[in-house]
Scaffold this motif. Structure first.
Motif, PDB file in Angstrom:
ATOM      1  N   ILE A   1      -0.561 -15.639 -12.071  1.00 46.20           N
ATOM      2  CA  ILE A   1      -0.525 -14.435 -11.239  1.00 46.20           C
ATOM      3  C   ILE A   1      -0.438 -13.230 -12.171  1.00 46.20           C
ATOM      4  O   ILE A   1       0.278 -13.262 -13.180  1.00 46.20           O
ATOM      5  CB  ILE A   1       0.623 -14.471 -10.196  1.00 46.20           C
ATOM      6  N   ASP A   2      -1.197 -12.198 -11.836  1.00 48.19           N
ATOM      7  CA  ASP A   2      -1.309 -11.019 -12.700  1.00 48.19           C
ATOM      8  C   ASP A   2      -0.484  -9.888 -12.103  1.00 48.19           C
ATOM      9  O   ASP A   2      -1.013  -9.018 -11.410  1.00 48.19           O
ATOM     10  CB  ASP A   2      -2.795 -10.635 -12.785  1.00 48.19           C
ATOM     11  N   THR A   3       0.804  -9.925 -12.351  1.00 47.19           N
ATOM     12  CA  THR A   3       1.692  -8.907 -11.790  1.00 47.19           C
ATOM     13  C   THR A   3       3.031  -8.949 -12.513  1.00 47.19           C
ATOM     14  O   THR A   3       3.363  -9.966 -13.144  1.00 47.19           O
ATOM     15  CB  THR A   3       1.927  -9.140 -10.278  1.00 47.19           C
TER      16      THR A   3
ATOM     17  N   THR B   1       1.141 -10.213 -17.594  1.00 49.21           N
ATOM     18  CA  THR B   1       1.587  -8.841 -17.334  1.00 49.21           C
ATOM     19  C   THR B   1       0.861  -7.939 -18.334  1.00 49.21           C
ATOM     20  O   THR B   1       0.228  -8.431 -19.270  1.00 49.21           O
ATOM     21  CB  THR B   1       3.105  -8.681 -17.556  1.00 49.21           C
ATOM     22  N   ASN B   2       0.956  -6.670 -18.105  1.00 51.15           N
ATOM     23  CA  ASN B   2       0.489  -5.707 -19.110  1.00 51.15           C
ATOM     24  C   ASN B   2       1.318  -4.432 -18.924  1.00 51.15           C
ATOM     25  O   ASN B   2       2.059  -4.320 -17.925  1.00 51.15           O
ATOM     26  CB  ASN B   2      -1.030  -5.471 -19.009  1.00 51.15           C
ATOM     27  N   PRO B   3       1.239  -3.489 -19.829  1.00 52.27           N
ATOM     28  CA  PRO B   3       2.088  -2.292 -19.709  1.00 52.27           C
ATOM     29  C   PRO B   3       1.856  -1.529 -18.405  1.00 52.27           C
ATOM     30  O   PRO B   3       2.798  -0.962 -17.837  1.00 52.27           O
ATOM     31  CB  PRO B   3       1.684  -1.454 -20.929  1.00 52.27           C
TER      32      PRO B   3
ATOM     33  N   GLY C   1     -13.476  -8.117 -13.595  1.00 49.97           N
ATOM     34  CA  GLY C   1     -13.516  -7.083 -12.558  1.00 49.97           C
ATOM     35  C   GLY C   1     -13.867  -5.717 -13.121  1.00 49.97           C
ATOM     36  O   GLY C   1     -14.626  -4.951 -12.517  1.00 49.97           O
ATOM     37  N   ARG C   2     -13.329  -5.420 -14.303  1.00 53.20           N
ATOM     38  CA  ARG C   2     -13.609  -4.097 -14.882  1.00 53.20           C
ATOM     39  C   ARG C   2     -15.066  -3.983 -15.330  1.00 53.20           C
ATOM     40  O   ARG C   2     -15.628  -2.885 -15.360  1.00 53.20           O
ATOM     41  CB  ARG C   2     -12.659  -3.811 -16.049  1.00 53.20           C
ATOM     42  N   LEU C   3     -15.686  -5.118 -15.701  1.00 50.52           N
ATOM     43  CA  LEU C   3     -17.123  -5.078 -16.009  1.00 50.52           C
ATOM     44  C   LEU C   3     -17.912  -4.842 -14.730  1.00 50.52           C
ATOM     45  O   LEU C   3     -18.817  -4.004 -14.690  1.00 50.52           O
ATOM     46  CB  LEU C   3     -17.566  -6.379 -16.684  1.00 50.52           C
TER      47      LEU C   3
ATOM     48  N   ALA D   1      -9.680 -12.797 -16.404  1.00 46.97           N
ATOM     49  CA  ALA D   1      -8.722 -11.757 -15.998  1.00 46.97           C
ATOM     50  C   ALA D   1      -9.442 -10.644 -15.249  1.00 46.97           C
ATOM     51  O   ALA D   1     -10.668 -10.622 -15.176  1.00 46.97           O
ATOM     52  CB  ALA D   1      -8.019 -11.202 -17.228  1.00 46.97           C
ATOM     53  N   SER D   2      -8.614  -9.741 -14.700  1.00 45.69           N
ATOM     54  CA  SER D   2      -9.156  -8.658 -13.879  1.00 45.69           C
ATOM     55  C   SER D   2      -9.908  -9.253 -12.686  1.00 45.69           C
ATOM     56  O   SER D   2     -10.936  -8.755 -12.264  1.00 45.69           O
ATOM     57  CB  SER D   2     -10.068  -7.747 -14.728  1.00 45.69           C
ATOM     58  N   ILE D   3      -9.348 -10.347 -12.189  1.00 48.50           N
ATOM     59  CA  ILE D   3      -9.851 -10.995 -10.962  1.00 48.50           C
ATOM     60  C   ILE D   3      -9.459 -10.098  -9.797  1.00 48.50           C
ATOM     61  O   ILE D   3      -8.339  -9.593  -9.748  1.00 48.50           O
ATOM     62  CB  ILE D   3      -9.171 -12.384 -10.808  1.00 48.50           C
ATOM     63  N   ARG D   4     -10.366  -9.899  -8.867  1.00 50.65           N
ATOM     64  CA  ARG D   4     -10.075  -8.993  -7.754  1.00 50.65           C
ATOM     65  C   ARG D   4     -10.026  -9.703  -6.403  1.00 50.65           C
ATOM     66  O   ARG D   4      -9.425  -9.216  -5.468  1.00 50.65           O
ATOM     67  CB  ARG D   4     -11.127  -7.892  -7.699  1.00 50.65           C
ATOM     68  N   HIS D   5     -10.751 -10.828  -6.271  1.00 52.57           N
ATOM     69  CA  HIS D   5     -10.855 -11.460  -4.949  1.00 52.57           C
ATOM     70  C   HIS D   5     -11.202 -12.941  -5.084  1.00 52.57           C
ATOM     71  O   HIS D   5     -11.438 -13.440  -6.198  1.00 52.57           O
ATOM     72  CB  HIS D   5     -11.892 -10.727  -4.089  1.00 52.57           C
TER      73      HIS D   5
HETATM   74  O1  G3P Z   1      -5.140  -9.319 -16.624  1.00 54.36           O
HETATM   75  C1  G3P Z   1      -5.854  -8.128 -16.769  1.00 54.36           C
HETATM   76  C2  G3P Z   1      -5.639  -7.294 -15.611  1.00 54.36           C
HETATM   77  O2  G3P Z   1      -4.316  -6.896 -15.496  1.00 54.36           O
HETATM   78  C3  G3P Z   1      -6.553  -6.164 -15.425  1.00 54.36           C
HETATM   79  O3  G3P Z   1      -6.809  -6.143 -14.082  1.00 54.36           O
HETATM   80  O4  G3P Z   1      -7.419  -5.179 -11.953  1.00 54.36           O
HETATM   81  O5  G3P Z   1      -6.409  -3.740 -13.758  1.00 54.36           O
HETATM   82  O6  G3P Z   1      -8.731  -4.585 -13.976  1.00 54.36           O
HETATM   83  P1  G3P Z   1      -7.376  -4.837 -13.403  1.00 54.36           P
END
Ligand code: G3P
Length: 217
Positions: free
Chosen positions: A5-7, A27-29, A135-137, A167-171
């Motif tokens: 989980i990305d949170t 997690t990230n900052p 997702g960011r791409l 990562a950066s999965i949206r759905h």
């Molecule tokens: O794991 C990477 C993620 O935190 C970035 O996701 O949705 O900010 O592009 P997002």
């Protein structure tokens, strides 16, 4: 496929953990700031709180961008808990740090990866995980899923052990497509995991079963 989980939201981490299908946390900052967790001491306490909920890899990101700074921070983070994975940005100094950590047996997650070339470097440096941000791409009209496919082919060609952490999965479709390609791990928000449950035929079928049971009782 492993589910992370990305949170940094403890309630959401607990909810996913209670489902019994959670393998880890990233997690990230930015995610820390979103929860109002600021300052080194509070951030460290928060990592420990996450490690107490989930018995699996927990990515903790370094803030330094120079080799010496990343090594110092990463070694401190790794000492916090056996499940901490040191998250390092995809820059030259980061690759040097990943190579250093790899030789020391410290697990790493190479983050902010947007090309197959960057993923190749991460694998060569011995990263435990590589995090392509699909997702960011997609956000900039580039094909995020194509990147996951390319990395899978390259890693399989040379049997790199670095795990692809999509990562950066949206759905939900991001998760399913990554599973088809063979990404080792996906990390996404709770909403993307919960979305996998939904099907109208499940809802109507259950409603009918319960109604029919009531008829006989
Ligand atoms: O794991 C990477 C993620 O935190 C970035 O996701 O949705 O900010 O592009 P997002």
């Amino acid at each position: 496929m492993k589910f992370f989980i990305d949170t940094a939201n403890l309630a959401q981490i607990k909810e996913a953990q209670d489902l019994g299908i959670l393998d880890g946390v990233t997690t990230n900052p930015s995610l820390m700031a979103k929860e109002g967790i600021t300052g080194k001491e509070n951030i460290i306490k928060h990592y420990l709180a996450i490690c107490n909920i989930v018995d699996g890899p927990v990515s903790a990101e370094v803030i330094a961008t120079d080799f010496a700074g990343m090594v110092k921070e990463g070694e401190e983070l790794a000492k916090l808990h056996k499940n901490i994975v040191v998250k390092v940005p995809m820059i030259k100094e980061g690759i040097k740090a990943i190579s250093y950590f790899s030789k020391k047996g410290i697990k790493t997650n190479c983050t902010l990866v947007f090309s197959a070339g960057q993923a190749l470097l991460a694998a060569k440096a011995g990263a435990t995980y590589v995090s392509p941000f699909l997702g960011r791409l997609d956000d900039i009209s580039s094909d995020g899923m194509r990147l996951i496919e390319d990395i899978r082919v390259i890693y399989d060609n040379y049997m790199y052990e670095t795990q692809i952490l999509a990562a950066s999965i949206r759905h939900t479709m991001h998760i399913l497509k990554c599973a088809e390609i063979g990404a080792d791990v996906m990390t996404g928000p709770l909403s993307s995991i919960n979305g996998l449950f939904n099907h109208p035929l499940t809802d109507s079928g259950l409603k009918q079963f319960l109604a029919d049971y009531q008829k006989g009782n």
